[in-house]
Write a protein that holds these residues in place. Structure first.
Motif, PDB file in Angstrom:
ATOM      1  N   THR A   1      -0.397   6.235   3.798  1.00 42.00           N
ATOM      2  CA  THR A   1      -1.523   5.362   3.432  1.00 42.00           C
ATOM      3  C   THR A   1      -2.843   5.737   4.098  1.00 42.00           C
ATOM      4  N   GLN A   2      -2.839   6.707   5.004  1.00 42.01           N
ATOM      5  CA  GLN A   2      -4.051   6.969   5.783  1.00 42.01           C
ATOM      6  C   GLN A   2      -5.234   7.497   4.976  1.00 42.01           C
ATOM      7  N   SER A   3      -4.990   8.057   3.796  1.00 43.03           N
ATOM      8  CA  SER A   3      -6.108   8.591   3.005  1.00 43.03           C
ATOM      9  C   SER A   3      -6.667   7.573   2.004  1.00 43.03           C
ATOM     10  N   ILE A   4      -6.087   6.373   1.949  1.00 45.15           N
ATOM     11  CA  ILE A   4      -6.580   5.348   1.019  1.00 45.15           C
ATOM     12  C   ILE A   4      -7.839   4.716   1.613  1.00 45.15           C
ATOM     13  N   PRO A   5      -8.970   4.739   0.885  1.00 38.83           N
ATOM     14  CA  PRO A   5     -10.189   4.126   1.406  1.00 38.83           C
ATOM     15  C   PRO A   5     -10.018   2.609   1.556  1.00 38.83           C
ATOM     16  N   VAL A   6     -10.531   2.088   2.677  1.00 35.03           N
ATOM     17  CA  VAL A   6     -10.426   0.658   2.972  1.00 35.03           C
ATOM     18  C   VAL A   6     -11.821   0.068   3.116  1.00 35.03           C
ATOM     19  N   ILE A   7     -12.042  -1.057   2.427  1.00 34.18           N
ATOM     20  CA  ILE A   7     -13.287  -1.813   2.548  1.00 34.18           C
ATOM     21  C   ILE A   7     -12.924  -3.125   3.233  1.00 34.18           C
TER      22      ILE A   7
ATOM     23  N   ALA B   1       0.837  -1.207   0.000  1.00 28.00           N
ATOM     24  CA  ALA B   1       0.000   0.000   0.000  1.00 28.00           C
ATOM     25  C   ALA B   1       0.869   1.253   0.000  1.00 28.00           C
ATOM     26  N   ALA B   2       1.919   1.263   0.814  1.00 25.78           N
ATOM     27  CA  ALA B   2       2.808   2.427   0.892  1.00 25.78           C
ATOM     28  C   ALA B   2       3.568   2.619  -0.417  1.00 25.78           C
ATOM     29  N   GLU B   3       3.996   1.503  -0.989  1.00 26.53           N
ATOM     30  CA  GLU B   3       4.795   1.544  -2.218  1.00 26.53           C
ATOM     31  C   GLU B   3       3.957   1.886  -3.451  1.00 26.53           C
ATOM     32  N   GLU B   4       2.795   1.261  -3.577  1.00 26.59           N
ATOM     33  CA  GLU B   4       1.980   1.364  -4.801  1.00 26.59           C
ATOM     34  C   GLU B   4       0.911   2.457  -4.776  1.00 26.59           C
ATOM     35  N   GLN B   5       0.506   2.905  -3.584  1.00 23.94           N
ATOM     36  CA  GLN B   5      -0.528   3.930  -3.449  1.00 23.94           C
ATOM     37  C   GLN B   5      -1.790   3.609  -4.265  1.00 23.94           C
ATOM     38  N   PRO B   6      -2.470   2.489  -3.949  1.00 21.42           N
ATOM     39  CA  PRO B   6      -3.688   2.139  -4.704  1.00 21.42           C
ATOM     40  C   PRO B   6      -4.817   3.132  -4.415  1.00 21.42           C
TER      41      PRO B   6
END
Length: 125
Positions: free
Chosen positions: A76-82, A44-49
């Motif tokens: 990574t804190q702004s990446i939405p998680v489901i 997640a940190a590397e790829e920024q999905p």
């Protein structure tokens, strides 16, 4: 428009494979995958999905721990998680609702409907 990129973090190979196939073929998204919470944090940190599909029940580092680690990292804190979970009791659902997750998808999920569910949760048209 850029193609959306989604990261699947799940310890079960079959679930990753099915989700990856449907999200790619039906959703038209680029799909990354990780087999553990630790691997998922790195990816997640590397790829920024654009979004993360996260299994709740995993060995070593479960989905809740992984989610908290994602939230604690400014990268990574702004990446939405489901969250994906088989835990459907009201108490579990309330616990998940208290987290700042984008949404919850219950397992077993219908593979063919997965892209639609994710798009609806995230407001992707």
């Amino acid at each position: 428009m850029m193609t959306k990129r989604i990261l699947i973090i799940d310890d079960e190979y079959d679930i990753r494979a099915v989700a990856q196939l449907t999200l790619k073929t039906i959703g038209g998204w680029n799909v990354l995958s990780a087999a553990s919470g630790h691997q998922g944090l790195d990816k997640a940190a590397e790829e920024q999905p654009d979004a993360i599909l996260l299994d709740v029940m995993m060995p070593d580092m479960d989905g809740i721990e992984t989610f908290r680690a994602l939230q604690a990292n400014p990268t990574t804190q702004s990446i939405p998680v489901i969250l994906m979970t088989a835990k459907v009791q009201a108490s579990e659902q309330r616990r998940f609702a208290e987290l700042a997750v984008a949404g919850i998808i219950t397992k077993p999920f219908k593979a063919i409907k997965l892209p639609e569910q994710i798009a609806k949760i995230l407001g992707w048209s």
